[in-house]
Design a protein around this motif. Structure first.
Motif, PDB file in Angstrom:
ATOM      1  N   GLN A   1      29.676  40.637  40.209  1.00 24.51           N
ATOM      2  CA  GLN A   1      30.295  39.029  40.424  1.00 24.51           C
ATOM      3  C   GLN A   1      30.406  38.286  39.263  1.00 24.51           C
ATOM      4  O   GLN A   1      31.530  37.717  39.376  1.00 24.51           O
ATOM      5  CB  GLN A   1      29.341  38.316  41.698  1.00 24.51           C
ATOM      6  N   TYR A   2      29.475  38.517  38.599  1.00 28.19           N
ATOM      7  CA  TYR A   2      29.867  37.440  37.323  1.00 28.19           C
ATOM      8  C   TYR A   2      30.750  38.187  36.414  1.00 28.19           C
ATOM      9  O   TYR A   2      31.750  37.377  36.000  1.00 28.19           O
ATOM     10  CB  TYR A   2      28.577  37.807  36.379  1.00 28.19           C
TER      11      TYR A   2
ATOM     12  N   LEU B   1      33.612  39.879  37.566  1.00 28.29           N
ATOM     13  CA  LEU B   1      34.788  39.436  38.060  1.00 28.29           C
ATOM     14  C   LEU B   1      35.258  38.185  37.813  1.00 28.29           C
ATOM     15  O   LEU B   1      36.399  37.948  37.761  1.00 28.29           O
ATOM     16  CB  LEU B   1      34.494  39.951  39.327  1.00 28.29           C
ATOM     17  N   GLY B   2      34.288  37.281  37.967  1.00 26.02           N
ATOM     18  CA  GLY B   2      34.720  35.655  37.748  1.00 26.02           C
ATOM     19  C   GLY B   2      35.017  35.702  36.477  1.00 26.02           C
ATOM     20  O   GLY B   2      35.928  34.983  36.170  1.00 26.02           O
ATOM     21  N   MET B   3      34.191  36.165  35.273  1.00 24.49           N
ATOM     22  CA  MET B   3      34.756  36.025  33.956  1.00 24.49           C
ATOM     23  C   MET B   3      36.253  36.460  33.732  1.00 24.49           C
ATOM     24  O   MET B   3      36.748  35.940  32.921  1.00 24.49           O
ATOM     25  CB  MET B   3      33.817  36.468  33.001  1.00 24.49           C
TER      26      MET B   3
ATOM     27  N   SER C   1      38.600  36.851  35.852  1.00 22.95           N
ATOM     28  CA  SER C   1      39.564  36.030  36.650  1.00 22.95           C
ATOM     29  C   SER C   1      39.702  34.821  35.718  1.00 22.95           C
ATOM     30  O   SER C   1      40.837  34.377  35.411  1.00 22.95           O
ATOM     31  CB  SER C   1      38.990  35.308  37.817  1.00 22.95           C
ATOM     32  N   MET C   2      38.620  34.064  35.070  1.00 21.51           N
ATOM     33  CA  MET C   2      38.966  32.860  34.045  1.00 21.51           C
ATOM     34  C   MET C   2      39.593  33.498  32.993  1.00 21.51           C
ATOM     35  O   MET C   2      40.626  32.883  32.453  1.00 21.51           O
ATOM     36  CB  MET C   2      37.567  32.643  33.891  1.00 21.51           C
TER      37      MET C   2
ATOM     38  N   ASP D   1      43.402  33.944  33.816  1.00 17.26           N
ATOM     39  CA  ASP D   1      43.904  32.610  34.015  1.00 17.26           C
ATOM     40  C   ASP D   1      44.461  32.068  32.584  1.00 17.26           C
ATOM     41  O   ASP D   1      45.706  31.450  32.457  1.00 17.26           O
ATOM     42  CB  ASP D   1      43.344  31.514  34.972  1.00 17.26           C
TER      43      ASP D   1
ATOM     44  N   LYS E   1      45.017  39.989  41.302  1.00 15.68           N
ATOM     45  CA  LYS E   1      43.948  41.132  41.646  1.00 15.68           C
ATOM     46  C   LYS E   1      44.214  41.844  42.821  1.00 15.68           C
ATOM     47  O   LYS E   1      44.603  41.283  43.875  1.00 15.68           O
ATOM     48  CB  LYS E   1      42.427  40.308  41.974  1.00 15.68           C
TER      49      LYS E   1
END
Length: 214
Positions: A127-128, A130-132, A134-135, A138, A150
């Motif tokens: 999860q971590y 994937l979050g990074m 995405s950031m 962006d 995604k």
């Protein structure tokens, strides 16, 4: 840098360097693209001697040395895209562990695999990461002509095997080019591998990955 941070850094750096496929994609639909499940898989095993790992790939993929691959893409890509691909290879080659390159000239698809120190992976790690990702995507989109979508992202753990998978569609709106980046991290049998598949089309590569023997 701990192992989790190293994996994260690797993924983010890869996506930054490989913003778009550097090769024009063949338009003909090939049989391996249409694979639906493991029962439909047709291909062959490649034995990675240094790591005692067997990977299963479509027949069209051939293994290349780094020098051989660089020579090949020099004949297929523009100078700018060739240089971007060289930077990507340099980064992957410098990761801890062994590095292997496979290429399907029919569809212009590249498969790379890095072996690395064993790292058990948990859902929170996935999860971590994937979050990074995405950031980072962006951030890149705000300063380039690239748009990231995604397609899928998931984590699974079963019988001692952990798999993180993320697939992104990358569109260059200026050049009207599209590529797909499929990333996998697999940990099992005290081994961890990092796979990247670059294609000009969305494909379900899971059945081939499931036949890998770590």
């Amino acid at each position: 840098m701990n192992r989790n941070s190293f994996i994260l850094f690797s993924l983010l750096s890869f996506l930054t360097l490989c913003n778009i496929s550097c090769l024009s994609i063949a338009k003909d639909v090939k049989s391996w693209i249409e694979v639906g499940d493991i029962e439909d898989v047709r291909g062959k095993y490649h034995f990675l001697t240094e790591d005692q790992i067997k990977i299963y790939l479509p027949d069209a993929f051939k293994r290349y040395s780094r020098a051989g691959y660089e020579k090949l893409i020099d004949s297929l890509a523009s100078k700018e895209n060739y240089e971007l691909e060289i930077k990507r290879l340099e980064f992957l080659r410098n990761m801890e562990g062994h590095f292997y390159i496979f290429f399907d000239e029919e569809t212009r698809s590249t498969y790379t695999i890095n072996t690395m120190p064993y790292m058990p992976m948990h859902k929170g790690d996935a999860q971590y990461i994937l979050g990074m990702i995405s950031m980072n995507n962006d951030k890149i989109s705000r300063t380039t002509d690239l748009e990231f979508t995604k397609i899928t992202a998931k984590y699974s753990a079963h019988a001692g095997t952990q798999i993180f998978k993320a697939i992104h569609k990358i569109e260059n709106t200026k050049k009207q080019l599209t590529s797909f980046n499929s990333s996998y991290i697999v940990s099992a049998n005290s081994k961890t591998i990092y796979v990247q598949l670059l294609t000009g089309f969305d494909v379900n590569f899971d059945p081939f990955l499931q036949k890998m023997i770590l």
